[in-house]
Design an enzyme around this catalytic site. Structure first.
Site, PDB file in Angstrom:
ATOM      1  N   LYS A   1       0.801  -1.200   0.000  1.00  0.00           N
ATOM      2  CA  LYS A   1       0.000   0.000   0.000  1.00  0.00           C
ATOM      3  C   LYS A   1       0.845   1.267   0.000  1.00  0.00           C
ATOM      4  O   LYS A   1       0.650   2.170  -0.829  1.00  0.00           O
ATOM      5  CB  LYS A   1      -0.897  -0.033   1.237  1.00  0.00           C
ATOM      6  CG  LYS A   1      -1.708   1.178   1.438  1.00  0.00           C
ATOM      7  CD  LYS A   1      -2.263   1.191   2.843  1.00  0.00           C
ATOM      8  CE  LYS A   1      -1.150   1.459   3.826  1.00  0.00           C
ATOM      9  NZ  LYS A   1      -1.618   2.001   5.111  1.00  0.00           N
ATOM     10  N   THR A   2       1.778   1.312   0.919  1.00  0.00           N
ATOM     11  CA  THR A   2       2.608   2.521   1.025  1.00  0.00           C
ATOM     12  C   THR A   2       3.439   2.698  -0.235  1.00  0.00           C
ATOM     13  O   THR A   2       3.654   3.817  -0.702  1.00  0.00           O
ATOM     14  CB  THR A   2       3.517   2.440   2.259  1.00  0.00           C
ATOM     15  OG1 THR A   2       2.716   2.067   3.376  1.00  0.00           O
ATOM     16  CG2 THR A   2       4.173   3.768   2.533  1.00  0.00           C
TER      17      THR A   2
ATOM     18  N   GLN B   1      -9.413  -3.734   7.739  1.00  0.00           N
ATOM     19  CA  GLN B   1      -8.535  -3.298   8.824  1.00  0.00           C
ATOM     20  C   GLN B   1      -9.081  -2.066   9.529  1.00  0.00           C
ATOM     21  O   GLN B   1      -8.336  -1.326  10.165  1.00  0.00           O
ATOM     22  CB  GLN B   1      -7.126  -3.011   8.292  1.00  0.00           C
ATOM     23  CG  GLN B   1      -6.416  -4.264   7.833  1.00  0.00           C
ATOM     24  CD  GLN B   1      -4.958  -3.995   7.500  1.00  0.00           C
ATOM     25  OE1 GLN B   1      -4.160  -3.662   8.346  1.00  0.00           O
ATOM     26  NE2 GLN B   1      -4.631  -4.121   6.219  1.00  0.00           N
TER      27      GLN B   1
ATOM     28  N   ASP C   1      -4.497   8.339   2.867  1.00  0.00           N
ATOM     29  CA  ASP C   1      -4.061   7.032   3.354  1.00  0.00           C
ATOM     30  C   ASP C   1      -5.054   6.536   4.399  1.00  0.00           C
ATOM     31  O   ASP C   1      -5.719   7.333   5.057  1.00  0.00           O
ATOM     32  CB  ASP C   1      -2.671   7.205   3.991  1.00  0.00           C
ATOM     33  CG  ASP C   1      -2.005   5.881   4.290  1.00  0.00           C
ATOM     34  OD1 ASP C   1      -2.476   4.850   3.761  1.00  0.00           O
ATOM     35  OD2 ASP C   1      -1.025   5.876   5.041  1.00  0.00           O
ATOM     36  N   GLU C   2      -5.153   5.238   4.581  1.00  0.00           N
ATOM     37  CA  GLU C   2      -6.015   4.645   5.617  1.00  0.00           C
ATOM     38  C   GLU C   2      -7.424   5.224   5.575  1.00  0.00           C
ATOM     39  O   GLU C   2      -7.981   5.624   6.598  1.00  0.00           O
ATOM     40  CB  GLU C   2      -5.422   4.890   7.016  1.00  0.00           C
ATOM     41  CG  GLU C   2      -3.992   4.419   7.194  1.00  0.00           C
ATOM     42  CD  GLU C   2      -3.883   2.924   7.489  1.00  0.00           C
ATOM     43  OE1 GLU C   2      -4.879   2.201   7.274  1.00  0.00           O
ATOM     44  OE2 GLU C   2      -2.800   2.487   7.895  1.00  0.00           O
TER      45      GLU C   2
ATOM     46  N   ARG D   1      -0.104  -9.532  10.810  1.00  0.00           N
ATOM     47  CA  ARG D   1       1.171  -8.880  11.140  1.00  0.00           C
ATOM     48  C   ARG D   1       2.322  -9.862  10.974  1.00  0.00           C
ATOM     49  O   ARG D   1       3.480  -9.477  10.921  1.00  0.00           O
ATOM     50  CB  ARG D   1       1.196  -8.362  12.585  1.00  0.00           C
ATOM     51  CG  ARG D   1       0.227  -7.244  12.959  1.00  0.00           C
ATOM     52  CD  ARG D   1       0.226  -6.127  11.990  1.00  0.00           C
ATOM     53  NE  ARG D   1      -0.804  -6.344  10.971  1.00  0.00           N
ATOM     54  CZ  ARG D   1      -0.883  -5.684   9.836  1.00  0.00           C
ATOM     55  NH1 ARG D   1      -0.006  -4.753   9.543  1.00  0.00           N
ATOM     56  NH2 ARG D   1      -1.832  -5.946   8.955  1.00  0.00           N
TER      57      ARG D   1
END
Length: 829
Positions: free
Chosen positions: A80-81, A303, A268-269, A656
DNA sequence: GAGCCGTTATTTTTT
DNA sequence: ATAACGGCTC
């Protein structure tokens, strides 16, 4: 992020940056062949754009789809980043916009920092740090500093933290003549926060909310709070969004300027945005008909774990409606984890409804990959012990011959009280660990005090800072004097420091107080004068010395005092990175985190919430029990939505892990000092058997799994690996009872009570009726036991009842000593 | 103003 | 159990 608002050029003055490679970008509206051609030309001009190579097709599409709205649904570990940063690099490299024309919003400072670094790597140091890359709040401040007067503020307004807000509200509650005990300021601060998250001003809040607080004066109180902020020339965090929204709405011309400026917007997010952030974004993203809205939102509905603080998953679910013609790109190829981890997480999250529906996959399959392993332990102590052993095994390299670094391991808990047991254990083992989250540097008392001094020097109207330190260290300026000053200042509508200066000219105060106040006022005059021409580090040290603040701690004999002095030094040190005191204050009010020491090799311990965005080779997930995870309160207060959010949290936890994921549950846990029997989390049942192993008993007392033979037994058991775990009577009953809503506070499920002590159909326990907790403590119900009774407890064995309070028994156990337990967990012998 | 005692809550956390 | 907070007394 800029260190000081002084050095941010104002809108009109901002120079157009010199074009780096491409000619000045054309207006964003004229998207068409011209641009595409130009973009391609730009691309071809300077070598192959190596930043694009190595992207998979979906990532590449997300990077290259520059015109029109784009929603990137990026599953955990799908890069994503990378997409976000490469997209920005691409915009810059193709000459579509200057850095100052890109608005890129994140939630945390950490994310913003990381993004800046990575863009720098991609584009090279030549591009100036992007001025509009930051958190919602830091960008909000920047906007508000420019247009402060439109919100009734001066551009040097103060940003209040939660602590200040609570103190301020408390004053207001008292000023209203209300009982501040009955109406806790903290609670009202929470309500205001909730309203602001929803974008509601005093006039907009629901009548019910308004009536629910302060004898129906909720709305007035909120309005009074806003008015007080204005006179204090201050803002809370919510205002950093709400003021700009109001300004945009009331000043179309200003909004239009920003429309022209921001050619590309990235968020973002996105699943974490709340309503206010959403409104803010919609305003900035608006474009006239026919002009593409170049908005790119990146997020993962699976998420979304911040619903409880106002995040609206709905924002992401609704994206295509909000932005017609949006391109939706799913990133599902996972680069982080093994197939088992992905498989386990995917199967679990599939139990949620209302998802946009992604399925992670990987084709990096390795037959040696370990499945997700579920362990059972008798109680939380054993859980900590066993996790500790597993960590040491990995560290030694017993299992695969490789020695694993502690830095590659993490323990992710649902609630912070779980951390303690692990810490205790690791201390005994001498195992390095680090706790992430927890109390933060800038929230410590001594730091806040010091900051209050600095604030008052920079901003003499900061009454909250004034009140905080006027008598710290003690100067004999007690409540009476402060109240007098306060009233005097309010009556004349002047800052308290000013009031103090006035009053010392009179003989209103007793000589002692007057002298003390005189000294303080003089000191501040002196420091304020030095503000402009003394290096801020020097001035800061001087302030802490002259005020007697450092001495106060030097003379303090308590155990914490040396640490506090050390923190003050650290505070001064951290100021070195800033140009001015103001710049430093601005930074701290927005960036509450301080750097973590990462040199040491240590296991990380943190909550699941703070683990979002991180990854580790090995992840331990303890405490998978009903009531703890999913958390009872999430279920009670959030119902089905609450459960789904808990499930997403579980999903975040599992994803994670890169290679190894160990899940634990215990049969007994001490909660609020009482031992409770617990049942395995329903989430365990939602894991796919093909990707999960149940560990054979880790110890002799291995709880549910323990019945199962020793080491000879293979983990890869044929039939149902969960057979043992889930065939216990308690679990079966729990399954039946799931629908009954017969739970009160956690742990006292009727299912279990029935099992242990054989109540009839209705035990004398609290019942959940329409979400309201009824008969929480059963003081009225006579206990079935009497003092002196001989009882048996599953953990502590036999003992005699020493005392009874409601349903809580104090028992002298033969072996375990005196304990307090709920009566549901013992039986007469 | 310090120290003592009773009350109370105790998921998650950013900015 | 336990810590933190608030109110009270000396």
């Amino acid at each position: 992020m800029s260190n000081s608002f002084d050095d941010i050029p104002f809108f009109d003055e901002e120079p157009e940056p010199a074009p780096r490679k491409a000619p000045a970008p054309p207006p964003a509206g004229n998207a068409g062949l011209g641009i595409a051609a130009r973009a391609m030309a730009a691309r071809d001009q300077h070598r192959a754009p190596d930043y694009l190579s190595g992207l998979n097709p979906e990532q590449r599409e997300a990077v290259e789809t520059l015109d029109g709205p784009v929603l990137v649904l990026a599953g955990a570990g799908t890069g994503k980043t990378r997409v976000l940063t490469t997209r920005i690099a691409h915009i810059l490299e193709t000459g579509r916009a200057f850095p100052s024309q890109i608005l890129a919003v994140t939630f945390t400072n950490k994310a913003a920092r990381e993004m800046k670094e990575r863009i720098g790597v991609l584009v090279g140091g030549a591009v100036e740090g992007m001025p509009w890359l930051g958190t919602f709040h830091s960008i909000g401040v920047k906007l508000l500093r420019r247009h402060a007067e439109l919100a009734g503020l001066r551009s040097d307004f103060t940003i209040l933290d939660t602590d200040d807000v609570i103190r301020l509200i408390k004053q207001l509650i008292q000023a209203e003549g209300l009982d501040d005990k009955r109406w806790p300021a903290r609670q009202f601060a929470g309500m205001i926060d909730t309203w602001k998250n929803k974008g509601l001003l005093p006039a907009d809040i629901p009548e019910g909310d308004a009536r629910a607080f302060a004898n129906g004066k909720g709305r007035e109180l909120y309005a009074a709070y806003q008015a007080r902020l204005k006179t204090l020339n201050a803002c809370d965090f919510g205002d950093l969004l709400l003021h700009p929204i109001a300004i945009f709405r009331q000043n179309p011309d200003i909004l239009k300027d920003y429309h022209n400026r921001f050619r590309y917007i990235l968020v973002d997010e996105y699943q974490d945005t709340n309503t206010a952030q959403y409104m803010w974004l919609r305003l900035l993203a608006q474009r006239p008909k026919g002009v593409p809205q170049n908005v790119c939102c990146v997020g993962d509905d699976d998420q979304s774990i911040y619903g409880w603080r106002g995040a609206e998953v709905d924002n992401i679910l609704r994206f295509e409606k909000d932005f017609p013609g949006a391109r939706v790109i799913k990133l599902e190829r996972n680069y982080r984890s093994t197939e088992h981890i992905i498989g386990a997480a995917g199967h679990l999250i599939a139990h949620n409804e209302g998802r946009l529906g992604k399925t992670l996959f990987t084709d990096r399959v390795n037959p040696d990959d370990e499945k997700v392993i579920v362990h059972a332990a008798w109680d939380s102590e054993e859980e900590a012990r066993a996790v500790g052993e597993e960590i040491e095994r990995l560290q030694r390299g017993d299992s695969d011959g490789k020695k694993h670094a502690l830095n590659d391991m993490a323990i992710l808990v649902r609630a912070s009280f779980q951390m303690r047991e692990f810490e205790d254990r690791f201390v005994t083992l001498g195992l390095n660990y680090r706790v992430i989250g927890g109390p933060r540097f800038y929230e410590r008392m001594e730091i806040r005090d010091a900051m209050a001094y600095f604030r008052l020097v920079c901003q003499p109207a900061d009454d909250l800072a004034f009140e905080r330190i006027i008598n710290t260290p003690k100067r004999g300026l007690g409540d009476t004097t402060v109240r007098y000053l306060h009233d005097y200042a309010r009556a004349r509508d002047i800052p308290m420091l000013q009031a103090a200066a006035d009053i010392i000219e009179t003989d209103e105060l007793k000589p002692k107080a007057r002298k003390a106040l005189f000294d303080v006022v003089q000191s501040f005059r002196n420091w304020s004068q030095k503000l402009e021409n003394t290096p801020h580090i020097e001035l800061s040290e001087q302030i802490l010395e002259e005020s007697g603040y450092t001495d106060m701690w030097k003379n303090d004999k308590s155990a914490e005092a040396p640490g506090r002095l050390e923190n003050l030094k650290e505070l001064i040190r951290s100021m070195e990175a800033f140009e001015s005191m103001r710049g430093f204050l601005e930074h701290v009010s927005l960036v509450m985190d301080a750097e973590q020491n990462e040199d040491m090799d240590a296991v990380s311990i943190m909550t699941l919430h703070s683990a979002k965005g991180l990854e580790f080779e090995t992840v331990f997930l303890p405490g998978w029990e009903e009531g703890l995870f999913p958390h009872q309160r999430a279920l009670d207060e959030g119902g089905r939505a609450g459960l789904e959010e808990e499930r997403r949290l579980a999903y975040v936890g599992i994803t994670r892990a890169k290679r190894r994921c160990h899940i634990w549950f215990v049969s007994n846990r001490r909660i609020h000092g009482l031992w409770q029997s617990t049942m395995p989390s329903r989430f365990l049942d939602e894991l796919p058997q093909m990707h999960v192993d149940v560990a054979v008993a880790d110890t002799n007392y291995g709880g549910y799994g323990g019945g199962r033979g020793g080491y000879g037994q293979s983990r890869f058991d044929k039939a149902d690996p969960f057979a043992n775990t889930y065939s216990t009577p308690g679990w079966k009953r729990a399954q039946q009872n799931k629908t009954d809503a017969t739970r009160d506070n956690w742990g006292t499920r009727s299912g279990h009570a029935v099992e242990r002590i054989g109540y009839g159909e209705s035990g004398p326990r609290g019942r959940t009726i329409e979400g309201e907790l009824v008969a929480k403590s059963t003081t009225e119900t006579p206990s079935q036991f009497s003092v002196g009774d001989r009882v048996f407890h599953i953990k502590f064995g036999n003992g005699n009842i020493a005392a009874i309070e409601g349903n809580k028994l104090t028992i002298d156990f033969d072996r375990a000593g005196q304990k307090r337990v709920l009566e549901g967990f013992v039986e007469r012998v």
